[in-house]
Design a protein around this motif. Structure first.
Motif, PDB file in Angstrom:
ATOM      1  N   ILE A  74       0.850  -1.199   0.000  1.00  0.00           N
ATOM      2  CA  ILE A  74       0.000   0.000   0.000  1.00  0.00           C
ATOM      3  C   ILE A  74       0.889   1.253   0.000  1.00  0.00           C
ATOM      4  O   ILE A  74       0.639   2.194  -0.754  1.00  0.00           O
ATOM      5  N   THR A  75       1.923   1.247   0.826  1.00  0.00           N
ATOM      6  CA  THR A  75       2.830   2.389   0.906  1.00  0.00           C
ATOM      7  C   THR A  75       3.554   2.623  -0.417  1.00  0.00           C
ATOM      8  O   THR A  75       3.696   3.773  -0.858  1.00  0.00           O
ATOM      9  N   ALA A  76       4.001   1.554  -1.063  1.00  0.00           N
ATOM     10  CA  ALA A  76       4.687   1.698  -2.359  1.00  0.00           C
ATOM     11  C   ALA A  76       3.743   2.289  -3.404  1.00  0.00           C
ATOM     12  O   ALA A  76       4.138   3.166  -4.184  1.00  0.00           O
ATOM     13  N   SER A  77       2.487   1.832  -3.426  1.00  0.00           N
ATOM     14  CA  SER A  77       1.514   2.363  -4.392  1.00  0.00           C
ATOM     15  C   SER A  77       1.246   3.838  -4.146  1.00  0.00           C
ATOM     16  O   SER A  77       1.228   4.638  -5.085  1.00  0.00           O
ATOM     17  N   PHE A  78       1.031   4.202  -2.885  1.00  0.00           N
ATOM     18  CA  PHE A  78       0.805   5.613  -2.578  1.00  0.00           C
ATOM     19  C   PHE A  78       2.057   6.442  -2.847  1.00  0.00           C
ATOM     20  O   PHE A  78       1.956   7.608  -3.246  1.00  0.00           O
ATOM     21  N   GLY A  79       3.226   5.863  -2.638  1.00  0.00           N
ATOM     22  CA  GLY A  79       4.470   6.570  -2.943  1.00  0.00           C
ATOM     23  C   GLY A  79       4.590   6.896  -4.423  1.00  0.00           C
ATOM     24  O   GLY A  79       4.991   7.996  -4.795  1.00  0.00           O
ATOM     25  N   VAL A  80       4.225   5.940  -5.268  1.00  0.00           N
ATOM     26  CA  VAL A  80       4.265   6.174  -6.720  1.00  0.00           C
ATOM     27  C   VAL A  80       3.258   7.249  -7.105  1.00  0.00           C
ATOM     28  O   VAL A  80       3.562   8.149  -7.907  1.00  0.00           O
ATOM     29  N   ILE A  81       2.055   7.185  -6.520  1.00  0.00           N
ATOM     30  CA  ILE A  81       1.039   8.196  -6.830  1.00  0.00           C
ATOM     31  C   ILE A  81       1.515   9.581  -6.380  1.00  0.00           C
ATOM     32  O   ILE A  81       1.370  10.565  -7.110  1.00  0.00           O
ATOM     33  N   ALA A  82       2.098   9.660  -5.184  1.00  0.00           N
ATOM     34  CA  ALA A  82       2.581  10.948  -4.682  1.00  0.00           C
ATOM     35  C   ALA A  82       3.723  11.478  -5.547  1.00  0.00           C
ATOM     36  O   ALA A  82       3.767  12.680  -5.870  1.00  0.00           O
ATOM     37  N   PRO A 107      10.909   4.633 -14.995  1.00  0.00           N
ATOM     38  CA  PRO A 107      11.431   3.486 -14.225  1.00  0.00           C
ATOM     39  C   PRO A 107      11.060   3.537 -12.739  1.00  0.00           C
ATOM     40  O   PRO A 107      10.841   2.493 -12.126  1.00  0.00           O
ATOM     41  N   ILE A 108      10.977   4.737 -12.165  1.00  0.00           N
ATOM     42  CA  ILE A 108      10.554   4.846 -10.765  1.00  0.00           C
ATOM     43  C   ILE A 108       9.112   4.387 -10.621  1.00  0.00           C
ATOM     44  O   ILE A 108       8.769   3.661  -9.676  1.00  0.00           O
ATOM     45  N   TYR A 109       8.243   4.786 -11.547  1.00  0.00           N
ATOM     46  CA  TYR A 109       6.844   4.354 -11.507  1.00  0.00           C
ATOM     47  C   TYR A 109       6.762   2.823 -11.616  1.00  0.00           C
ATOM     48  O   TYR A 109       6.037   2.171 -10.859  1.00  0.00           O
ATOM     49  N   ILE A 110       7.481   2.277 -12.568  1.00  0.00           N
ATOM     50  CA  ILE A 110       7.428   0.828 -12.792  1.00  0.00           C
ATOM     51  C   ILE A 110       8.012   0.080 -11.601  1.00  0.00           C
ATOM     52  O   ILE A 110       7.457  -0.940 -11.164  1.00  0.00           O
ATOM     53  N   LEU A 111       9.114   0.570 -11.059  1.00  0.00           N
ATOM     54  CA  LEU A 111       9.733  -0.073  -9.901  1.00  0.00           C
ATOM     55  C   LEU A 111       8.792  -0.063  -8.692  1.00  0.00           C
ATOM     56  O   LEU A 111       8.639  -1.070  -8.001  1.00  0.00           O
ATOM     57  N   GLY A 112       8.135   1.068  -8.430  1.00  0.00           N
ATOM     58  CA  GLY A 112       7.203   1.162  -7.306  1.00  0.00           C
ATOM     59  C   GLY A 112       6.016   0.238  -7.464  1.00  0.00           C
ATOM     60  O   GLY A 112       5.603  -0.439  -6.512  1.00  0.00           O
ATOM     61  N   ALA A 113       5.460   0.188  -8.668  1.00  0.00           N
ATOM     62  CA  ALA A 113       4.315  -0.701  -8.908  1.00  0.00           C
ATOM     63  C   ALA A 113       4.734  -2.163  -8.820  1.00  0.00           C
ATOM     64  O   ALA A 113       4.009  -2.996  -8.259  1.00  0.00           O
ATOM     65  N   THR A 114       5.906  -2.496  -9.349  1.00  0.00           N
ATOM     66  CA  THR A 114       6.400  -3.867  -9.270  1.00  0.00           C
ATOM     67  C   THR A 114       6.694  -4.260  -7.829  1.00  0.00           C
ATOM     68  O   THR A 114       6.402  -5.389  -7.413  1.00  0.00           O
ATOM     69  N   LEU A 115       7.231  -3.337  -7.054  1.00  0.00           N
ATOM     70  CA  LEU A 115       7.463  -3.589  -5.631  1.00  0.00           C
ATOM     71  C   LEU A 115       6.157  -3.863  -4.901  1.00  0.00           C
ATOM     72  O   LEU A 115       6.058  -4.801  -4.104  1.00  0.00           O
ATOM     73  N   SER A 116       5.133  -3.077  -5.193  1.00  0.00           N
ATOM     74  CA  SER A 116       3.830  -3.279  -4.564  1.00  0.00           C
ATOM     75  C   SER A 116       3.252  -4.644  -4.911  1.00  0.00           C
ATOM     76  O   SER A 116       2.771  -5.370  -4.028  1.00  0.00           O
ATOM     77  N   LEU A 117       3.310  -5.015  -6.173  1.00  0.00           N
ATOM     78  CA  LEU A 117       2.802  -6.319  -6.590  1.00  0.00           C
ATOM     79  C   LEU A 117       3.639  -7.441  -5.985  1.00  0.00           C
ATOM     80  O   LEU A 117       3.100  -8.454  -5.516  1.00  0.00           O
ATOM     81  N   GLY A 118       4.949  -7.280  -5.963  1.00  0.00           N
ATOM     82  CA  GLY A 118       5.823  -8.297  -5.373  1.00  0.00           C
ATOM     83  C   GLY A 118       5.554  -8.497  -3.891  1.00  0.00           C
ATOM     84  O   GLY A 118       5.541  -9.628  -3.401  1.00  0.00           O
ATOM     85  N   LEU A 119       5.335  -7.408  -3.160  1.00  0.00           N
ATOM     86  CA  LEU A 119       5.027  -7.520  -1.735  1.00  0.00           C
ATOM     87  C   LEU A 119       3.689  -8.226  -1.523  1.00  0.00           C
ATOM     88  O   LEU A 119       3.541  -9.026  -0.596  1.00  0.00           O
ATOM     89  N   PHE A 120       2.719  -7.948  -2.388  1.00  0.00           N
ATOM     90  CA  PHE A 120       1.428  -8.635  -2.286  1.00  0.00           C
ATOM     91  C   PHE A 120       1.604 -10.136  -2.505  1.00  0.00           C
ATOM     92  O   PHE A 120       1.127 -10.952  -1.712  1.00  0.00           O
ATOM     93  N   VAL A 121       2.320 -10.507  -3.550  1.00  0.00           N
ATOM     94  CA  VAL A 121       2.518 -11.926  -3.860  1.00  0.00           C
ATOM     95  C   VAL A 121       3.307 -12.606  -2.739  1.00  0.00           C
ATOM     96  O   VAL A 121       2.958 -13.712  -2.299  1.00  0.00           O
TER      97      VAL A 121
END
Length: 134
Positions: A74-82, A107-121
C-alpha cells in the motif's frame, strides 16, 4: 475536402496515447491498493475469528510478515502516486529542466508498482505456505 495536417494528427495521436497510458497506470495503482488493502482486511478478519474454533492454524510470525508486506505494498503504491503528482505539478511545458525527466520517472513508476505487486505476492505466499490443519 482538405487533407489533415500531419503534424496535427501526430500531436493528437500523442495526446491520446499519453492520456490512455496515464489512465491505465492509475487503474493499475488503484488495483494494487485494493489488492493489498483487501488482503490486509482479510488477515484482520482471520485474526479476529481465530479465537473461535477453526480448522486452520497460521503461525503469528507468518501473519505479521504478510501484514507488513501488504502495508508495504500500500505504501509503495501511494508513494508512486505521490511522486507522479509532485512531478506533474513541477512540470512546465516552457522549461523542460523542471520536474523529473521521463527516462528517470517512468522506471521509478514501474519499480514502485512492481514492488507493490511483489510484496502482495510474497505476503500471500507467506500465508499459504504456513497454513496448517488443526
Amino acid at each position: 475536402m482538405p487533407s489533415p495536417d500531419p503534424k496535427q494528427v501526430t500531436l493528437e495521436w500523442y495526446r491520446n496515447n499519453i492520456q490512455f497510458t496515464r489512465e491505465l497506470g492509475l487503474l493499475a495503482l488503484k488495483t494494487l491498493i485494493t489488492l493489498n488493502s483487501g488482503a490486509f482486511v482479510v488477515l484482520l478478519t482471520f485474526i479476529g475469528n481465530s479465537a473461535a474454533k477453526t480448522a486452520f492454524f497460521v503461525p503469528l510470525t507468518a501473519l505479521q510478515i504478510s501484514m507488513y508486506c501488504f502495508l508495504g505494498g500500500i505504501t509503495a503504491s501511494f508513494g508512486v502516486i505521490a511522486f507522479a503528482y509532485i512531478n506533474s505539478i513541477r512540470m512546465n511545458p516552457y522549461d523542460f529542466e523542471q520536474g523529473v525527466r521521463d527516462g528517470i520517472a517512468i522506471p521509478i513508476y514501474i519499480l514502485g508498482a512492481t514492488l507493490s505487486l511483489g510484496l502482495f505476492v510474497f505476503g500471500v505466499f507467506s500465508i499459504i505456505s504456513n497454513v496448517a490443519l488443526t
